[in-house]
Design a protein around this motif. Structure first.
Motif, PDB file in Angstrom:
ATOM      1  N   GLN A 205     114.205 -45.861  28.589  1.00 56.02           N
ATOM      2  CA  GLN A 205     113.078 -44.956  28.790  1.00 56.02           C
ATOM      3  C   GLN A 205     111.949 -45.650  29.544  1.00 56.02           C
ATOM      4  OE1 GLN A 205     113.409 -41.859  27.829  1.00 56.02           O
ATOM      5  NE2 GLN A 205     111.367 -40.934  27.824  1.00 56.02           N
ATOM      6  N   GLY A 206     111.710 -46.916  29.197  1.00 57.72           N
ATOM      7  CA  GLY A 206     110.636 -47.660  29.859  1.00 57.72           C
ATOM      8  C   GLY A 206     110.882 -47.836  31.344  1.00 57.72           C
ATOM      9  N   LEU A 207     112.133 -48.091  31.729  1.00 59.80           N
ATOM     10  CA  LEU A 207     112.453 -48.215  33.152  1.00 59.80           C
ATOM     11  C   LEU A 207     112.175 -46.903  33.890  1.00 59.80           C
ATOM     12  CD1 LEU A 207     115.799 -50.224  32.950  1.00 59.80           C
ATOM     13  CD2 LEU A 207     113.624 -51.057  33.815  1.00 59.80           C
ATOM     14  N   ALA A 208     112.594 -45.791  33.296  1.00 61.29           N
ATOM     15  CA  ALA A 208     112.370 -44.488  33.928  1.00 61.29           C
ATOM     16  C   ALA A 208     110.880 -44.182  34.045  1.00 61.29           C
ATOM     17  CB  ALA A 208     113.075 -43.391  33.136  1.00 61.29           C
ATOM     18  N   VAL A 209     110.126 -44.451  32.996  1.00 61.87           N
ATOM     19  CA  VAL A 209     108.686 -44.192  33.025  1.00 61.87           C
ATOM     20  C   VAL A 209     108.013 -45.038  34.106  1.00 61.87           C
ATOM     21  CG1 VAL A 209     106.530 -44.503  31.728  1.00 61.87           C
ATOM     22  CG2 VAL A 209     108.504 -43.415  30.640  1.00 61.87           C
ATOM     23  N   HIS A 210     108.375 -46.317  34.173  1.00 59.19           N
ATOM     24  CA  HIS A 210     107.748 -47.177  35.177  1.00 59.19           C
ATOM     25  C   HIS A 210     108.034 -46.680  36.589  1.00 59.19           C
ATOM     26  CE1 HIS A 210     105.938 -50.667  36.950  1.00 59.19           C
ATOM     27  NE2 HIS A 210     107.050 -50.950  37.605  1.00 59.19           N
ATOM     28  N   LEU A 211     109.264 -46.243  36.850  1.00 57.09           N
ATOM     29  CA  LEU A 211     109.585 -45.733  38.175  1.00 57.09           C
ATOM     30  C   LEU A 211     108.818 -44.445  38.476  1.00 57.09           C
ATOM     31  CD1 LEU A 211     113.412 -46.468  38.153  1.00 57.09           C
ATOM     32  CD2 LEU A 211     111.665 -47.663  39.491  1.00 57.09           C
ATOM     33  N   LEU A 212     108.575 -43.627  37.459  1.00 60.68           N
ATOM     34  CA  LEU A 212     107.775 -42.413  37.672  1.00 60.68           C
ATOM     35  C   LEU A 212     106.320 -42.748  37.995  1.00 60.68           C
ATOM     36  CD1 LEU A 212     109.131 -39.972  34.930  1.00 60.68           C
ATOM     37  CD2 LEU A 212     109.516 -39.860  37.405  1.00 60.68           C
ATOM     38  N   THR A 213     105.815 -43.874  37.492  1.00 61.13           N
ATOM     39  CA  THR A 213     104.427 -44.253  37.829  1.00 61.13           C
ATOM     40  C   THR A 213     104.288 -44.595  39.308  1.00 61.13           C
ATOM     41  OG1 THR A 213     104.666 -46.640  37.353  1.00 61.13           O
ATOM     42  CG2 THR A 213     104.068 -45.180  35.504  1.00 61.13           C
ATOM     43  N   GLN A 214     105.402 -44.813  39.991  1.00 64.04           N
ATOM     44  CA  GLN A 214     105.366 -45.133  41.420  1.00 64.04           C
ATOM     45  C   GLN A 214     105.521 -43.897  42.302  1.00 64.04           C
ATOM     46  OE1 GLN A 214     104.579 -48.443  42.014  1.00 64.04           O
ATOM     47  NE2 GLN A 214     104.464 -48.249  39.780  1.00 64.04           N
ATOM     48  N   GLN A 215     105.608 -42.715  41.688  1.00 67.34           N
ATOM     49  CA  GLN A 215     105.731 -41.466  42.436  1.00 67.34           C
ATOM     50  C   GLN A 215     104.337 -40.891  42.681  1.00 67.34           C
ATOM     51  OE1 GLN A 215     108.904 -40.566  43.570  1.00 67.34           O
ATOM     52  NE2 GLN A 215     109.230 -42.611  42.692  1.00 67.34           N
ATOM     53  N   ARG A 216     103.897 -40.928  43.918  1.00 72.92           N
ATOM     54  CA  ARG A 216     102.512 -40.568  44.232  1.00 72.92           C
ATOM     55  C   ARG A 216     102.170 -39.140  43.843  1.00 72.92           C
ATOM     56  NH1 ARG A 216     101.373 -43.240  50.225  1.00 72.92           N
ATOM     57  NH2 ARG A 216     101.552 -45.428  49.559  1.00 72.92           N
ATOM     58  N   HIS A 217     103.111 -38.217  44.025  1.00 72.08           N
ATOM     59  CA  HIS A 217     102.787 -36.820  43.745  1.00 72.08           C
ATOM     60  C   HIS A 217     102.525 -36.576  42.256  1.00 72.08           C
ATOM     61  CE1 HIS A 217     107.126 -37.029  42.968  1.00 72.08           C
ATOM     62  NE2 HIS A 217     106.995 -35.950  42.218  1.00 72.08           N
ATOM     63  N   LEU A 218     102.967 -37.505  41.405  1.00 73.16           N
ATOM     64  CA  LEU A 218     102.705 -37.369  39.967  1.00 73.16           C
ATOM     65  C   LEU A 218     101.433 -38.087  39.538  1.00 73.16           C
ATOM     66  CD1 LEU A 218     106.229 -37.906  38.362  1.00 73.16           C
ATOM     67  CD2 LEU A 218     105.002 -35.752  38.620  1.00 73.16           C
ATOM     68  N   ASN A 219     100.968 -39.059  40.328  1.00 76.24           N
ATOM     69  CA  ASN A 219      99.940 -39.964  39.836  1.00 76.24           C
ATOM     70  C   ASN A 219      98.662 -40.032  40.655  1.00 76.24           C
ATOM     71  OD1 ASN A 219     101.521 -41.468  37.579  1.00 76.24           O
ATOM     72  ND2 ASN A 219     102.917 -41.487  39.322  1.00 76.24           N
ATOM     73  N   ASP A 220      98.655 -39.559  41.896  1.00 77.25           N
ATOM     74  CA  ASP A 220      97.465 -39.715  42.737  1.00 77.25           C
ATOM     75  C   ASP A 220      96.229 -39.080  42.128  1.00 77.25           C
ATOM     76  OD1 ASP A 220      98.631 -41.254  44.603  1.00 77.25           O
ATOM     77  OD2 ASP A 220      98.838 -39.708  46.142  1.00 77.25           O
ATOM     78  N   ARG A 221      96.372 -37.912  41.496  1.00 79.32           N
ATOM     79  CA  ARG A 221      95.202 -37.255  40.922  1.00 79.32           C
ATOM     80  C   ARG A 221      94.628 -38.014  39.740  1.00 79.32           C
ATOM     81  NH1 ARG A 221      97.656 -31.251  40.779  1.00 79.32           N
ATOM     82  NH2 ARG A 221      99.559 -32.506  40.813  1.00 79.32           N
ATOM     83  N   ASP A 222      95.513 -38.709  38.983  1.00 81.52           N
ATOM     84  CA  ASP A 222      95.019 -39.551  37.893  1.00 81.52           C
ATOM     85  C   ASP A 222      94.161 -40.673  38.441  1.00 81.52           C
ATOM     86  OD1 ASP A 222      96.163 -38.125  35.918  1.00 81.52           O
ATOM     87  OD2 ASP A 222      97.906 -39.431  35.654  1.00 81.52           O
ATOM     88  N   GLU A 223      94.605 -41.297  39.571  1.00 80.01           N
ATOM     89  CA  GLU A 223      93.859 -42.394  40.150  1.00 80.01           C
ATOM     90  C   GLU A 223      92.509 -41.936  40.662  1.00 80.01           C
ATOM     91  OE1 GLU A 223      96.420 -43.991  43.064  1.00 80.01           O
ATOM     92  OE2 GLU A 223      97.918 -44.722  41.620  1.00 80.01           O
ATOM     93  N   ARG A 224      92.465 -40.768  41.318  1.00 82.87           N
ATOM     94  CA  ARG A 224      91.192 -40.280  41.834  1.00 82.87           C
ATOM     95  C   ARG A 224      90.237 -39.941  40.706  1.00 82.87           C
ATOM     96  NH1 ARG A 224      94.514 -37.491  45.610  1.00 82.87           N
ATOM     97  NH2 ARG A 224      94.339 -35.560  44.412  1.00 82.87           N
ATOM     98  N   ALA A 225      90.816 -39.519  39.583  1.00 86.25           N
ATOM     99  CA  ALA A 225      89.959 -39.166  38.451  1.00 86.25           C
ATOM    100  C   ALA A 225      89.549 -40.385  37.649  1.00 86.25           C
ATOM    101  CB  ALA A 225      90.690 -38.182  37.534  1.00 86.25           C
ATOM    102  N   GLY A 226      90.150 -41.571  38.000  1.00 88.45           N
ATOM    103  CA  GLY A 226      89.807 -42.784  37.286  1.00 88.45           C
ATOM    104  C   GLY A 226      90.480 -42.897  35.943  1.00 88.45           C
ATOM    105  N   THR A 227      91.614 -42.181  35.727  1.00 90.90           N
ATOM    106  CA  THR A 227      92.308 -42.237  34.447  1.00 90.90           C
ATOM    107  C   THR A 227      93.540 -43.086  34.564  1.00 90.90           C
ATOM    108  OG1 THR A 227      93.535 -40.228  35.006  1.00 90.90           O
ATOM    109  CG2 THR A 227      91.486 -39.979  33.786  1.00 90.90           C
TER     110      THR A 227
END
Length: 227
Positions: A205-227
């Protein structure tokens, strides 16, 4: 752990060599083993004498393979849509052409590959890789377990980008997670059991989660929001 901008070292996959499936000089024979283990593909070999080998280990949800050809090769796999591959060079160089993108890999780096249209992979004669086959169902389950990702899921679109480079800090973290899984699944003695099933499931599960953190379409809005 601070990395000070250093590139991660190659993954230590020494324990995988106890799990030999094939070793030989005949590329045609080795291709039959590799097609069953990974996916149907065509191989065009350069000059030189082949020294092919396949080592494999499985967990309930993942397949781990160390693969070499011993000569320069061009690999054209059949497209696949129910799983993704992580290519982890241990030695030598790799170039990936995927859906119009080209990516060069060296030991210490990895790439998550999930093609939609076309895939061609070039290996140097020295290349040896650890390949991780991950079912896309595991990615979807990991995304559903995280509320922000669950809210952004669009089931009509692919969850994974065609090719994702994993290096720098993300590479250090990926290599540590992969190392934990390799250690957990290694038999300490012939006939001995591997690590606790709950820990192996956690590593998967940890490997899958880490790879999902590298998917920009899932994470860019979190970064802009500072979360």
């Amino acid at each position: 752990m601070p990395t000070f901008g250093l590139e991660p070292p190659a993954v230590n996959a020494a324990g995988m060599y106890a799990n030999a499936v094939f070793e030989g000089k005949d590329l045609c024979e080795s291709q039959a083993y590799m097609q069953r283990a990974i996916v149907e593909h065509e191989v065009r070999a350069g000059y030189g004498r082949a020294d092919a080998a396949l080592f494999m280990r499985s967990t309930p949800r993942l397949q781990l393979m160390v693969l070499r050809y011993g000569v320069e090769v061009e690999i054209t796999p059949r497209l696949f849509d129910d799983f993704s591959l992580v290519q982890v060079p241990l030695r030598g160089a790799t170039r990936i052409h995927c859906d119009g993108e080209a990516l060069d890999l060296t030991p210490g780096q990895s790439a998550l590959v999930s093609p939609r249209h076309a895939l061609k992979i070039l290996w140097s004669s020295e290349c040896e890789q650890l390949i991780v086959r991950i079912p896309n169902a595991l990615f979807h389950q990991a995304a559903l377990d995280h509320m922000p990702w669950r809210q952004r899921l669009d089931m009509s679109k692919p969850l994974i980008s065609p090719v994702t480079l994993i290096d720098g800090d993300a590479g250090w973290q990926w290599n540590a997670l992969l190392g934990a899984l390799l250690t957990a699944t290694e038999q300490q003695a012939p006939g001995a059991a591997a690590g606790p099933p709950a820990w192996i499931a956690h590593c998967e599960q940890g490997l899958a989660v880490h790879l999902l953190t590298q998917q920009r379409h899932l994470n860019d809005r979190d970064e802009r929001a500072g979360t």
